[in-house]
Design an enzyme around this catalytic site. Structure first.
Site, PDB file in Angstrom:
ATOM      1  N   ARG A   1       0.789  -1.186   0.010  1.00  7.60           N
ATOM      2  CA  ARG A   1      -0.026  -0.128   0.207  1.00  7.60           C
ATOM      3  C   ARG A   1       0.730   1.316  -0.003  1.00  7.60           C
ATOM      4  O   ARG A   1       0.377   2.294  -0.276  1.00  7.60           O
ATOM      5  CB  ARG A   1      -0.847  -0.035   1.109  1.00  7.60           C
ATOM      6  CG  ARG A   1      -1.784  -1.231   1.272  1.00  7.60           C
ATOM      7  CD  ARG A   1      -2.322  -1.067   2.658  1.00  7.60           C
ATOM      8  NE  ARG A   1      -2.797  -2.508   3.129  1.00  7.60           N
ATOM      9  CZ  ARG A   1      -3.177  -2.969   4.461  1.00  7.60           C
ATOM     10  NH1 ARG A   1      -3.560  -2.085   5.231  1.00  7.60           N
ATOM     11  NH2 ARG A   1      -3.798  -4.072   4.530  1.00  7.60           N
ATOM     12  N   GLY A   2       2.139   1.081   0.212  1.00  8.63           N
ATOM     13  CA  GLY A   2       2.948   2.323   0.473  1.00  8.63           C
ATOM     14  C   GLY A   2       3.062   3.169  -0.375  1.00  8.63           C
ATOM     15  O   GLY A   2       3.478   4.406  -0.194  1.00  8.63           O
TER      16      GLY A   2
ATOM     17  N   GLU B   1       8.001   2.559  -5.905  1.00 13.53           N
ATOM     18  CA  GLU B   1       7.899   1.958  -4.524  1.00 13.53           C
ATOM     19  C   GLU B   1       8.022   3.188  -3.490  1.00 13.53           C
ATOM     20  O   GLU B   1       8.368   4.274  -3.924  1.00 13.53           O
ATOM     21  CB  GLU B   1       9.271   1.281  -4.450  1.00 13.53           C
ATOM     22  CG  GLU B   1       9.006  -0.186  -4.191  1.00 13.53           C
ATOM     23  CD  GLU B   1       8.290  -0.949  -2.974  1.00 13.53           C
ATOM     24  OE1 GLU B   1       7.438   0.246  -2.310  1.00 13.53           O
ATOM     25  OE2 GLU B   1       8.649  -1.789  -2.517  1.00 13.53           O
ATOM     26  N   ASP B   2       7.626   3.021  -2.179  1.00 13.79           N
ATOM     27  CA  ASP B   2       7.708   3.910  -1.164  1.00 13.79           C
ATOM     28  C   ASP B   2       9.229   3.904  -0.721  1.00 13.79           C
ATOM     29  O   ASP B   2       9.636   5.077  -0.487  1.00 13.79           O
ATOM     30  CB  ASP B   2       6.623   3.638  -0.228  1.00 13.79           C
ATOM     31  CG  ASP B   2       6.729   2.076   0.556  1.00 13.79           C
ATOM     32  OD1 ASP B   2       7.725   1.263  -0.307  1.00 13.79           O
ATOM     33  OD2 ASP B   2       5.898   1.786   1.490  1.00 13.79           O
TER      34      ASP B   2
ATOM     35  N   ASP C   1      14.502  -1.014   1.098  1.00 13.56           N
ATOM     36  CA  ASP C   1      15.355  -1.227   2.163  1.00 13.56           C
ATOM     37  C   ASP C   1      16.281  -2.472   1.977  1.00 13.56           C
ATOM     38  O   ASP C   1      17.368  -2.028   1.307  1.00 13.56           O
ATOM     39  CB  ASP C   1      14.079  -1.732   3.241  1.00 13.56           C
ATOM     40  CG  ASP C   1      14.724  -1.861   4.551  1.00 13.56           C
ATOM     41  OD1 ASP C   1      15.708  -1.121   4.911  1.00 13.56           O
ATOM     42  OD2 ASP C   1      13.963  -2.715   5.496  1.00 13.56           O
TER      43      ASP C   1
ATOM     44  N   LEU D   1      11.467  -5.903  -4.064  1.00 13.58           N
ATOM     45  CA  LEU D   1      11.798  -5.216  -5.632  1.00 13.58           C
ATOM     46  C   LEU D   1      12.413  -6.240  -6.560  1.00 13.58           C
ATOM     47  O   LEU D   1      12.132  -6.602  -7.535  1.00 13.58           O
ATOM     48  CB  LEU D   1      12.141  -3.974  -5.620  1.00 13.58           C
ATOM     49  CG  LEU D   1      11.865  -3.257  -6.589  1.00 13.58           C
ATOM     50  CD1 LEU D   1      10.402  -3.260  -6.658  1.00 13.58           C
ATOM     51  CD2 LEU D   1      12.349  -1.950  -6.607  1.00 13.58           C
TER      52      LEU D   1
HETATM   53  P1  IMP Z   1      12.625  -4.646   1.142  1.00 13.22           P
HETATM   54  O1  IMP Z   1      12.302  -5.969   0.505  1.00 13.22           O
HETATM   55  O2  IMP Z   1      13.315  -4.676   2.347  1.00 13.22           O
HETATM   56  O3  IMP Z   1      13.388  -3.688   0.354  1.00 13.22           O
HETATM   57  O4  IMP Z   1      11.204  -4.189   1.697  1.00 13.22           O
HETATM   58  C1  IMP Z   1      10.829  -3.001   1.176  1.00 13.22           C
HETATM   59  C2  IMP Z   1       9.286  -2.751   2.107  1.00 13.22           C
HETATM   60  O5  IMP Z   1       9.679  -2.745   3.565  1.00 13.22           O
HETATM   61  C3  IMP Z   1       8.901  -1.345   1.679  1.00 13.22           C
HETATM   62  O6  IMP Z   1       7.986  -1.279   0.536  1.00 13.22           O
HETATM   63  C4  IMP Z   1       8.211  -1.079   2.816  1.00 13.22           C
HETATM   64  O7  IMP Z   1       6.883  -1.484   2.801  1.00 13.22           O
HETATM   65  C5  IMP Z   1       8.724  -1.741   3.997  1.00 13.22           C
HETATM   66  N1  IMP Z   1       9.623  -1.001   4.696  1.00 13.22           N
HETATM   67  C6  IMP Z   1      10.891  -0.840   4.847  1.00 13.22           C
HETATM   68  N2  IMP Z   1      11.695  -0.137   5.443  1.00 13.22           N
HETATM   69  C7  IMP Z   1      10.477   0.805   6.025  1.00 13.22           C
HETATM   70  C8  IMP Z   1      10.388   1.991   6.941  1.00 13.22           C
HETATM   71  O8  IMP Z   1      11.482   2.637   7.225  1.00 13.22           O
HETATM   72  N3  IMP Z   1       8.946   2.236   7.223  1.00 13.22           N
HETATM   73  C9  IMP Z   1       7.965   1.614   6.425  1.00 13.22           C
HETATM   74  N4  IMP Z   1       8.112   0.473   5.857  1.00 13.22           N
HETATM   75  C10 IMP Z   1       9.346   0.117   5.536  1.00 13.22           C
HETATM   76 MG    MG Z   2       6.054  -1.469   0.552  1.00  7.43          MG
END
Ligand code: IMP
Ligand code: MG
Length: 179
Positions: A46-47, A101-102, A105, A110
């Protein structure tokens, strides 16, 4: 301004975000200026909902929108399972795709989504994110349009949540007792 319970401080002010979103829209328009068919903009829910709305309002490139919901389970790269919970309903073969993407991380979500969408043979696929936490990366992701690099904080606002809270905040705030 009074911050909501659970938000420690503002990391990126609303005005700074608005200015950057405008710049990004211009950058993206410039990149797609010779596009033949409408750009397919895919928001990860949803981000991305606020950023995607703010960004596309400032863009001139002809575009269509669609949304995808992914979910990730697991605590490490080896056993993180990423699945599509709600898929897009647009055919992307031969088309230009921009994923919104929001925040990126670890990059695990992704990376997997890119792999899945690539099997559908888009002409091009680019990544646009509001925030990037490079220090936490586990899987390489090539970001084509990046709003801001941030340090390793857990943040909320502009679509990002902590336990579903804070998504509607118009700034990026640091969540208290971050882990
Ligand atoms: P990744 O697979 O670790 O890159 O995950 C990314 C997803 O984790 C993002 O789309 C967010 O939904 C969530 N996420 C990662 N860091 C944060 C944060 O600091 N605040 C809120 N959501 C986060
Ligand atoms: Mg997300």
């Amino acid at each position: 301004m009074k911050l909501p319970e659970g938000i420690e401080r503002i990391l990126i002010e609303r005005e700074v975000i608005e200015k950057r979103v405008l710049e990004m829209a211009k950058e993206i328009d410039e990149y797609y200026k010779d596009i033949k068919e409408p750009l397919i903009v895919i928001g990860l829910l949803r981000g991305s909902f606020i950023f995607m709305s703010d960004l596309t309002k400032e863009m001139q490139t002809p575009l269509v929108v669609d949304f995808l919901t992914a979910s990730s389970y697991g605590d490490s790269m080896e056993n993180t399972e990423v699945t599509i919970v709600k898929d897009i309903s647009t055919h992307i073969a031969g088309r230009d795709v921009l994923i919104i993407e929001d925040i990126i991380d670890t990059g695990i979500t992704l990376h997997k989504i890119e792999d899945i969408l690539a099997t559908r043979n888009p002409r091009t696929m680019k990544i646009c994110t509001l925030l990037n936490k490079p220090s936490r990366r586990k899987k390489e992701v090539k970001i084509d349009f990046n709003g801001f690099d941030i340090d390793d904080h857990f943040v909320g606002g502009m679509g990002l949540d902590y336990a579903q809270k804070y998504r509607n905040l118009p700034y990026i705030g640091v969540v208290k007792n971050e882990k």
